[in-house]
Design a protein around this motif. Structure first.
Motif, PDB file in Angstrom:
ATOM      1  N   LEU A 390       0.709  -1.271  -0.316  1.00  0.00           N
ATOM      2  CA  LEU A 390      -0.598   0.520   0.061  1.00  0.00           C
ATOM      3  C   LEU A 390       1.011   0.680  -0.093  1.00  0.00           C
ATOM      4  CD1 LEU A 390      -2.810  -1.417   2.917  1.00  0.00           C
ATOM      5  CD2 LEU A 390      -2.774  -1.318   0.267  1.00  0.00           C
ATOM      6  N   ALA A 391       1.887   1.281   0.676  1.00  0.00           N
ATOM      7  CA  ALA A 391       2.672   1.867   1.031  1.00  0.00           C
ATOM      8  C   ALA A 391       4.100   2.186   1.485  1.00  0.00           C
ATOM      9  CB  ALA A 391       2.277   3.599   1.646  1.00  0.00           C
ATOM     10  N   GLU A 392       5.356   3.023   0.297  1.00  0.00           N
ATOM     11  CA  GLU A 392       6.627   2.523   0.371  1.00  0.00           C
ATOM     12  C   GLU A 392       7.278   3.718   0.866  1.00  0.00           C
ATOM     13  OE1 GLU A 392      10.139   2.021  -2.355  1.00  0.00           O
ATOM     14  OE2 GLU A 392       7.771   0.896  -2.962  1.00  0.00           O
ATOM     15  N   GLN A 398       9.781  10.713   7.176  1.00  0.00           N
ATOM     16  CA  GLN A 398       8.218  10.706   6.933  1.00  0.00           C
ATOM     17  C   GLN A 398       6.956   9.550   7.266  1.00  0.00           C
ATOM     18  OE1 GLN A 398       9.586   9.339   2.379  1.00  0.00           O
ATOM     19  NE2 GLN A 398       9.543  11.255   2.332  1.00  0.00           N
ATOM     20  N   GLY A 399       5.744   8.699   6.961  1.00  0.00           N
ATOM     21  CA  GLY A 399       5.381   8.360   7.994  1.00  0.00           C
ATOM     22  C   GLY A 399       3.583   7.908   6.511  1.00  0.00           C
ATOM     23  N   TRP A 400       3.120   6.754   7.241  1.00  0.00           N
ATOM     24  CA  TRP A 400       1.739   6.629   6.065  1.00  0.00           C
ATOM     25  C   TRP A 400       0.177   7.417   6.184  1.00  0.00           C
ATOM     26  CZ3 TRP A 400      -1.339   1.777   7.109  1.00  0.00           C
ATOM     27  CH2 TRP A 400      -1.765   1.858   5.642  1.00  0.00           C
ATOM     28  N   ASP A 401      -0.067   7.685   5.925  1.00  0.00           N
ATOM     29  CA  ASP A 401      -1.331   8.919   6.107  1.00  0.00           C
ATOM     30  C   ASP A 401      -2.599   7.272   5.966  1.00  0.00           C
ATOM     31  OD1 ASP A 401      -1.483   8.363   3.535  1.00  0.00           O
ATOM     32  OD2 ASP A 401      -1.330  10.601   2.955  1.00  0.00           O
ATOM     33  N   GLY A 402      -2.291   6.392   5.848  1.00  0.00           N
ATOM     34  CA  GLY A 402      -3.546   5.509   5.989  1.00  0.00           C
ATOM     35  C   GLY A 402      -4.588   5.781   4.053  1.00  0.00           C
ATOM     36  N   ARG A 403      -3.829   5.760   3.508  1.00  0.00           N
ATOM     37  CA  ARG A 403      -4.151   5.957   1.830  1.00  0.00           C
ATOM     38  C   ARG A 403      -3.720   5.017   1.143  1.00  0.00           C
ATOM     39  NH1 ARG A 403      -7.622  10.760   1.792  1.00  0.00           N
ATOM     40  NH2 ARG A 403      -7.379  11.513   3.630  1.00  0.00           N
ATOM     41  N   TYR A 404      -4.264   4.740   0.137  1.00  0.00           N
ATOM     42  CA  TYR A 404      -4.092   3.699  -0.971  1.00  0.00           C
ATOM     43  C   TYR A 404      -4.933   4.172  -1.991  1.00  0.00           C
ATOM     44  CZ  TYR A 404      -3.010   0.022  -3.679  1.00  0.00           C
ATOM     45  OH  TYR A 404      -2.951  -1.221  -4.486  1.00  0.00           O
ATOM     46  N   ARG A 405      -4.058   4.785  -2.947  1.00  0.00           N
ATOM     47  CA  ARG A 405      -4.326   4.889  -3.898  1.00  0.00           C
ATOM     48  C   ARG A 405      -5.021   6.499  -3.502  1.00  0.00           C
ATOM     49  NH1 ARG A 405      -5.394  -0.327  -8.475  1.00  0.00           N
ATOM     50  NH2 ARG A 405      -3.754  -0.657  -8.129  1.00  0.00           N
ATOM     51  N   GLY A 406      -5.409   7.082  -3.029  1.00  0.00           N
ATOM     52  CA  GLY A 406      -5.918   8.600  -2.670  1.00  0.00           C
ATOM     53  C   GLY A 406      -6.805   8.201  -1.440  1.00  0.00           C
ATOM     54  N   LYS A 407      -7.341   7.144  -0.956  1.00  0.00           N
ATOM     55  CA  LYS A 407      -8.505   7.293  -0.411  1.00  0.00           C
ATOM     56  C   LYS A 407      -7.680   5.880   0.683  1.00  0.00           C
ATOM     57  CE  LYS A 407     -11.807   6.741  -4.518  1.00  0.00           C
ATOM     58  NZ  LYS A 407     -13.261   5.124  -4.904  1.00  0.00           N
ATOM     59  N   VAL A 408      -8.988   6.872   2.174  1.00  0.00           N
ATOM     60  CA  VAL A 408      -8.782   5.884   3.033  1.00  0.00           C
ATOM     61  C   VAL A 408      -9.053   4.221   2.921  1.00  0.00           C
ATOM     62  CG1 VAL A 408      -8.700   5.692   5.714  1.00  0.00           C
ATOM     63  CG2 VAL A 408      -8.370   7.933   4.023  1.00  0.00           C
ATOM     64  N   LYS A 441     -14.773   8.157   7.554  1.00  0.00           N
ATOM     65  CA  LYS A 441     -13.944   7.916   6.641  1.00  0.00           C
ATOM     66  C   LYS A 441     -14.714   9.175   5.547  1.00  0.00           C
ATOM     67  CE  LYS A 441     -13.672   4.235   3.242  1.00  0.00           C
ATOM     68  NZ  LYS A 441     -14.420   2.433   2.702  1.00  0.00           N
ATOM     69  N   LYS A 442     -13.531   9.657   4.903  1.00  0.00           N
ATOM     70  CA  LYS A 442     -13.688  10.495   3.796  1.00  0.00           C
ATOM     71  C   LYS A 442     -14.095   9.789   2.286  1.00  0.00           C
ATOM     72  CE  LYS A 442     -12.635  14.002   7.067  1.00  0.00           C
ATOM     73  NZ  LYS A 442     -11.638  15.442   7.287  1.00  0.00           N
TER      74      LYS A 442
END
Length: 442
Positions: A390-392, A398-408, A441-442
């Motif tokens: 999902l992220a690297e 840095q960190g992960w904002d919980g999104r994958y391909r722009g969606k949470v 969720k947004k």
């Protein structure tokens, strides 16, 4: 009634004292007066171009009052002797002495009460005979020595208690030197004036930091009489070396680096990688200059040396390092060595949280970040339960904002894999769960 009479007598005495005047006659030019203050007991110190034929008159003397003149030397007024009557003449409200002696004090009494004291100096008895000034053949690091042909001897006076004070001639020595500008980290050439109270066979001052001539004007008494003496030396080649050095560390803006927000820490180093810029400025005589970086404070184990005035080094390995700047003139006769800067790089640390709430309250646990210190190599990968990446990212800040391909992503369990290396050589191979808990969720 008697108390009132005594009080009126005191007032009368003060009035008489304040009414006394002092004047000089038969002078070719006015004397230069110095007023040393009430504690000296002197009305003034008077320097005459010459005392030949000079007279002194005290005015404001009450009619019928008895006047007495006394002469004192460096022992003070307690050892004063009476002035010969033949040198004193009187007039209406005045008393005049027709001959003055240099380097002596005079005290005048009215009705056995001292009303005025002063000191006189004959300049012609202590003339300025300086004919030339030249840089001495041998110069010492840090000091400029000028050889003087002639002299301007000390002048001094004594108070009524016999205490001796120097009377400055204010001999002005002008030359050029360099002054540090800490804001710009450079030296600026400026004009400098030194006031000398007297001059003998040599003049020693702080060494100028650039090539310069010396201009001497003597002295304040000749200056007042329109006879000021002006002399200029040949050029002195600067040999004294000075420098200005700084060390500044690039700040880390990451909020998840351990110790990064500790504003009380003033030492260099801390968490690696530490980027530090060392900068120096030197004066004109500094022909050779060098920065040294070592692993020991004695600088036996030098790991870097550069003649650059400014260099930046990134410290990635744990340990203590030492940096200093040196400079020297062309002859190797005047060296400069800076303070030693100590850089301490601490051991590494890497901690991983196991839960966060993306898209929840902004700024409150809405990013998944490691907590770290002195991590010099880093790579992190985030996967879902199906093994989809999902992220690297490759920076521990840095960190992960919980999104994958722009969606949470949905709440649940996710996984991280981290490979990292610390400044101390420690290898990190970490993996674990990331729990995404409830959010809007947004």
């Amino acid at each position: 009634m008697r108390r009132v009479f005594i009080f009126l007598l005191v007032i009368l005495s003060v009035f008489q004292l304040n009414a006394v005047t002092l004047s000089f006659g038969n002078t070719s030019v006015d004397p230069v007066a110095e007023h040393p203050g009430a504690s000296s007991g002197l009305e003034g110190v008077y320097v005459f171009r010459s005392l030949d034929g000079v007279s002194c008159t005290v005015g404001g003397i009450p009619a019928g009052a008895a006047v007495r003149w006394e002469l004192f030397d460096n022992r003070g007024a307690s050892f004063a002797t009476a002035v010969a009557p033949g040198l004193i003449s009187g007039g209406a409200g005045t008393s005049t002495i027709t001959e003055l002696t240099s380097d002596r004090g005079y005290r005048v009494y009215i009705n056995d009460s001292p009303v005025i004291s002063f000191w006189v100096i004959d300049y012609s008895a202590h003339p300025c005979t300086v004919r030339s000034i030249e840089p001495a053949a041998e110069q010492v690091c840090g000091t400029a020595t000028l050889s003087v042909d002639g002299e301007a001897p000390r002048l001094s006076y004594c108070t009524i208690t016999g205490r001796s004070y120097e009377l400055s001639r204010d001999i002005r020595l002008e030359y050029r030197t360099q002054q540090p500008d800490p804001q710009a980290i450079r030296f600026i050439t400026t004009d400098t004036v030194v006031s000398l109270p007297y001059v003998q066979s040599t003049i020693n001052i702080g060494a100028p930091l650039c090539d310069t001539q010396f201009h001497l004007s003597a002295d304040r008494f000749l200056r007042a009489w329109g006879e000021e003496m002006q002399l200029t030396s040949s050029m002195l080649t600067a040999s004294t070396v000075d420098a200005m050095v700084t060390a500044s560390q690039k700040s880390h803006d990451s909020d998840n680096e351990i110790g990064a927000d500790d504003s009380s820490v003033e030492l260099l180093g801390g968490s690696a990688p530490a980027e530090i810029t060392f900068e120096a400025a030197v004066t004109d005589a500094a022909i050779y200059h060098e920065w040294l970086l070592a692993k020991d404070p004695e600088f036996y184990d030098v790991i870097l040396r550069t003649s650059d005035m400014e260099f930046t080094h990134i410290f990635t390995d744990m340990g203590t390092y030492y940096a200093k700047f040196t400079a020297d003139n062309a002859m190797g006769s005047c060296a400069y060595e800076s303070e030693v800067y100590t850089v301490s790089i601490g051991e590494s640390s890497l901690l991983c949280p196991n839960a966060f709430s993306p898209a929840g309250s902004e700024g409150v646990n809405d990013m998944w970040k490691v907590s770290y210190k002195s991590i010099v190599e880093f790579e992190c990968y985030i996967f879902n339960s199906w093994g989809v990446k999902l992220a690297e990212f490759h920076d521990p800040s840095q960190g992960w904002d919980g999104r994958y391909r722009g969606k949470v992503v949905n709440p649940g369990v996710y996984y991280y894999v981290i490979k990292a290396r610390g400044s101390d050589g420690r290898q990190y191979n970490l993996s674990g769960d990331i729990n995404i808990i409830g959010y809007n969720k947004k």
